[in-house]
Write a protein that holds these residues in place. Structure first.
Motif: not given
Ligand SMILES: [Zn+2]
Ligand SMILES: [Zn+2]
Lengths: 101, 343
Positions: B284, B287, B296, B299
């Motif tokens: 991701c 993060c 992801c 998120c």
């Protein structure tokens, strides 16, 4: 005539939620011409104790798959399951395996 | 007529094992149960001496039995592991509160350190607040995605080498069926693996030591050992589809107990033919967690919640990831599609 019999019923593992959240029940089955067996006990529980959604507890004439039954602390599969003849003061436990892990 | 134990032939049998049909007494059952988990751990080489292992603990039967058995085996066979309990507080009033109390008692009973990570501290949202915004239809999506990452994040805070979870044979068989029913080939291929290697940054290897253990035996082990566990269904989980798969499997098991391991076996031996497209795992860009998309799932869901666009993470909106990352505004039409959510 068989005399009335007293049983200790216990519901656990989430099965108690079908019985107002109460785990322990002392019940007396009335006298009848033949001895009581597990098949008749399940029908009696369905008729006398289960208030709603009986299909979550019984299926056909047995318990719903995923509910374990212990008769005097032994797996009922060793005791003849529905054919087991109940004795006065028997201890019957129903444990649901269907509730979250 | 009491049945005698087929192993020691001395004591009264207390159960009939679903996998083998053997009738065992309490002590022979405890021994057989623990030895089988030990065999699984050894033959799949799940742990290495000196590792710190986090046990995902929910207070339910599976993780309670897992924690108990791992503690017993770690001592009996001197695995040399440092065990600890890892719990996630989803922020569900009246459900998680009680189960976390159980975990806290387990911490004392088993003398294992406990770490609780909450959705609120990690994401700024409790499940109670999420349900208020998204309703009861897609809440399990949020909870599942958030829980997976929460365990990883908690594990990282504690510098854990591995996470193990209480998934049992029935759970694995159910997941195989679910993935077949959903046509999720990528997950179908992965779901029977007993352990996942570290899939890159942000994910800690996971394993399932109870993968071959029947639910019936877990519940009876907990019952005969008088283990303290919590058993109430999540108040927000109306996952009907999984419920059907579960009922179906239990019905099959009652006719033929080996159905559970048979389904697992089928899942293990399936091979996906060449040319089937598989998602490529990356990370991701926000993060750093593993993801096959730019952002992801966690998120995306969080972005949706924070922008008041709860549908964002639910359908397939991959096209919008670039815009979200660049913090560009969405068009009115895009917003409209993401706002509506049926309760
Ligand atoms: Zn024995
Ligand atoms: Zn992310």
């Amino acid at each position: 005539m068989a005399a009335p019999i007293a049983l200790h019923l216990e519901f656990g593992g989430g099965a108690e939620l079908l019985f107002d959240g109460v785990k322990n029940h002392h019940v007396t089955l009335p006298s009848q011409s033949e001895p009581w067996d597990m098949r008749q006990l399940l029908a009696w529980i369905r008729g006398n104790m289960l208030k709603e959604r009986p299909e979550l507890f019984v299926q056909g004439e047995s318990v719903r798959p995923g509910i374990l039954v212990l008769i005097n602390d032994a797996d009922w599969e060793l005791m003849g399951e529905l054919e087991y003849q109940l004795q006065d003061q028997d201890n019957i436990i129903f444990i649901s395996t269907l509730h979250g892990g | 007529m009491p049945v005698q134990c087929s192993s020691c032939t001395k004591k009264r049998a207390v159960l009939k094992r679903p996998k083998t049909g053997h009738s065992l007494c309490k002590d022979c059952f405890f021994w057989a149960f623990e030895e089988e988990v030990h065999q699984t751990i050894v033959s799949a080489r799940l742990f290495n001496r000196g590792e710190t292992v986090g046990i995902g603990a929910s207070g339910g039967k599976d993780s309670t039995v897992l924690a108990h058995v791992l503690k017993v085996l770690n001592e009996r066979y001197d695995y040399g592991l440092k065990l600890l309990l890892l719990s996630v507080d989803e922020g569900i009033t009246g459900y998680r509160d009680d189960s976390l109390e159980t975990v806290k008692r387990n911490q004392q009973q088993y003398e294992l350190p406990l770490k609780i990570v909450s959705y609120e501290e990690l994401y700024g949202w409790t499940m109670d607040a999420i349900v208020k915004q998204v309703g009861l239809k897609n809440n399990c999506t949020f909870c599942g995605v958030f829980r997976r990452q929460a365990l990883d994040r908690g594990a990282m805070m504690l510098k854990v080498d591995k996470i193990c979870t209480g998934h049992n044979a029935d759970d694995v068989a159910e997941t195989v069926l679910m993935n077949v029913l959903r046509g999720d080939i990528a997950r179908l291929r992965r779901c029977t693996a007993i352990s996942t290697a570290s899939e890159g940054e942000g994910a800690i290897p996971r394993c399932k030591p109870l993968k071959y253990t029947y639910e019936k035996e877990i519940v009876l082990y907990a019952y005969f050992k008088k283990l303290d566990y919590f058993s109430t269904e999540c108040i927000y989980s109306p996952n009907a589809y999984r419920g059907h798969a579960r009922t179906f499997l239990k019905d099959l098991e009652s006719v033929r107990p080996s159905a559970i391991v048979d389904v697992i076996h089928s899942g293990e031996t399936l091979s996906v033919k060449e040319g089937v497209k598989m998602p490529v795992q990356g990370t991701c860009s926000r993060c750093g967690y593993i993801s096959s998309q730019a952002l992801c799932k966690s998120c995306v869901l969080l972005e949706g919640l924070n922008r008041g666009l709860p549908r964002l993470g639910i359908g397939k909106h991959h096209r919008l990831h670039g815009k979200i990352l660049a913090q560009q505004p969405l068009t009115q039409q895009e917003e409209r599609k993401l706002k509506a959510i049926d309760f």
